[in-house]
Design an enzyme around this catalytic site. Structure first.
Site, PDB file in Angstrom:
ATOM      1  N   ARG A 132       0.877  -1.182   0.000  1.00 13.24           N
ATOM      2  CA  ARG A 132       0.000   0.000   0.000  1.00 13.24           C
ATOM      3  C   ARG A 132       0.907   1.222   0.000  1.00 13.24           C
ATOM      4  NH1 ARG A 132      -5.319   1.620   3.456  1.00 13.24           N
ATOM      5  NH2 ARG A 132      -6.135   0.211   1.866  1.00 13.24           N
ATOM      6  N   GLN A 146     -10.291  -3.835  -3.191  1.00  9.55           N
ATOM      7  CA  GLN A 146     -11.615  -3.410  -2.729  1.00  9.55           C
ATOM      8  C   GLN A 146     -12.681  -3.790  -3.750  1.00  9.55           C
ATOM      9  OE1 GLN A 146     -12.339  -1.769   0.343  1.00  9.55           O
ATOM     10  NE2 GLN A 146     -14.381  -2.438  -0.268  1.00  9.55           N
ATOM     11  N   CYS A 191     -16.327   1.833   0.552  1.00 11.51           N
ATOM     12  CA  CYS A 191     -15.168   1.004   0.926  1.00 11.51           C
ATOM     13  C   CYS A 191     -14.763   1.184   2.384  1.00 11.51           C
ATOM     14  CB  CYS A 191     -13.990   1.288  -0.003  1.00 11.51           C
ATOM     15  SG  CYS A 191     -13.357   2.978   0.112  1.00 11.51           S
ATOM     16  N   ARG A 199     -13.585  -8.368   2.142  1.00 12.35           N
ATOM     17  CA  ARG A 199     -12.157  -8.158   1.872  1.00 12.35           C
ATOM     18  C   ARG A 199     -11.380  -9.408   2.282  1.00 12.35           C
ATOM     19  NH1 ARG A 199     -10.012  -3.059   1.628  1.00 12.35           N
ATOM     20  NH2 ARG A 199      -8.143  -4.196   1.040  1.00 12.35           N
TER      21      ARG A 199
END
Ligand code: CP
Ligand code: NVA
Length: 308
Positions: free
Chosen positions: A108, A138, A263, A291
């Protein structure tokens, strides 16, 4: 490069074929049911996932780390603050070394180029766990959630309300991979990149008026007005996005069976009204839980090459 073997990566939804995505989501729903029955599974026994975080996370970290543990493997949390990456070690060198010791790497970060550079030098699968440009994990969870409630999304109308950000860009890719129509309601100056909307112009349309965009839609989706890294723009964005809120009266103009997704994290009173997450159309909590299941399916696919 001598170190490098062919590895499948997941940097955007386009890295998997439409068939692979459908198969992966079927598998994810199967994993969800099996998990709910309390069954255990060890398809990733002794396997290790490295997780590099240069931005904050709740869902992504918990789902990847719990997911690896539930499949018999383990996960390493690496923050840029504590690794040599944060002190300027080249991304390529880090990729060669980290991928020589683990079975997959999740990243990330800010620039999308960072995950591309890492993947190009990595001998193991690399997963994009959000960049400034895309958030494909997502979308796996969102598409899984849709199918669990409504079946195929092909031909449906999805309306995105708000910023043309990383989530919106991944919805554009999803429109093309899953075959739905996407209306994007955003203020001027906050559109997704024109090359992306242009490439998918048969499926994607920018509609300025949120009410117009929501009319008859099957799914309404939104996200925060200021993403991670845009904290300085918060005040300007609050002004620009004032009319771009999903609330029960906007849901009224959508199809009567429409669903609502976000999300998360959500800013109640901004992109969603106080009551929207608990609205009967809202599936946000299942979306968040998915997720876990979608990424377990993804990890099995990328690490073992199998989906069953
Ligand atoms: N939706 C999402 O990616 O959440 P986190 O930022 O908490 O990981
Ligand atoms: N667009 C948001 C998504 C967070 C999951 C961000 O990038 O901060």
């Amino acid at each position: 490069m001598a170190h490098k073997m062919a590895a499948r990566h997941f940097l955007t939804l386009n890295d998997l074929s439409g068939d692979e995505l459908e198969h992966l989501l079927d598998h994810a729903s199967g994993l969800r049911q099996s998990w709910q029955r309390g069954e255990t599974r060890d398809t990733l026994k002794n396997r290790v996932l490295a997780m590099i975080f240069e931005k904050s996370s709740t869902r992504t970290r918990v789902s990847f780390e719990a997911g690896m543990a539930q499949l018999g493997g383990s996960a390493l949390f690496l923050s840029s603050r504590d690794t040599q990456l944060g002190r300027g070690e080249p991304i390529e060198d880090s990729a060669i070394v980290i991928s020589s010791m683990v079975d997959a790497v999740m990243i990330r970060t800010f620039a999308h180029k960072t995950v591309e550079t890492f993947a190009a030098a990595s001998s193991k699968p690399v997963i994009n766990a959000l960049t400034d440009d895309f958030h494909p994990c997502q979308l796996l969870a969102d598409m899984q959630t849709w199918r669990e409630h409504r079946g195929s999304i092909r031909g449906a109308t999805v309306t995105w309300i708000g910023d043309g950000n990383n989530m919106c860009n991944s919805y554009i890719n999803a429109a093309s991979q899953f075959g739905f129509n996407l209306r994007i309601a955003c203020p001027e100056g906050y559109e997704p990149p024109s090359e992306l909307t242009e490439r998918h112009k048969t499926l994607v349309e920018i509609v300025r008026d949120p009410v117009e965009a929501a009319k008859g839609a099957n799914l309404l989706v939104t996200d925060v007005w200021a993403s991670m890294g845009q904290e300085d723009e918060q005040n300007a964005r609050i002004k620009a996005f004032r009319n771009y809120q999903i609330n029960p009266s906007l849901m009224q103009v959508a199809d009567r069976d429409a669903l609502f997704m976000h999300c998360l994290p959500a800013h109640r009173g901004e992109e969603v009204s106080e009551d929207m997450l608990e609205h009967p159309a809202s599936v946000v909590w299942q979306e968040a839980e998915n997720r876990l299941h979608a990424q377990k399916a993804l990890l099995e696919f990328l690490i073992t090459g199998q989906l069953d």
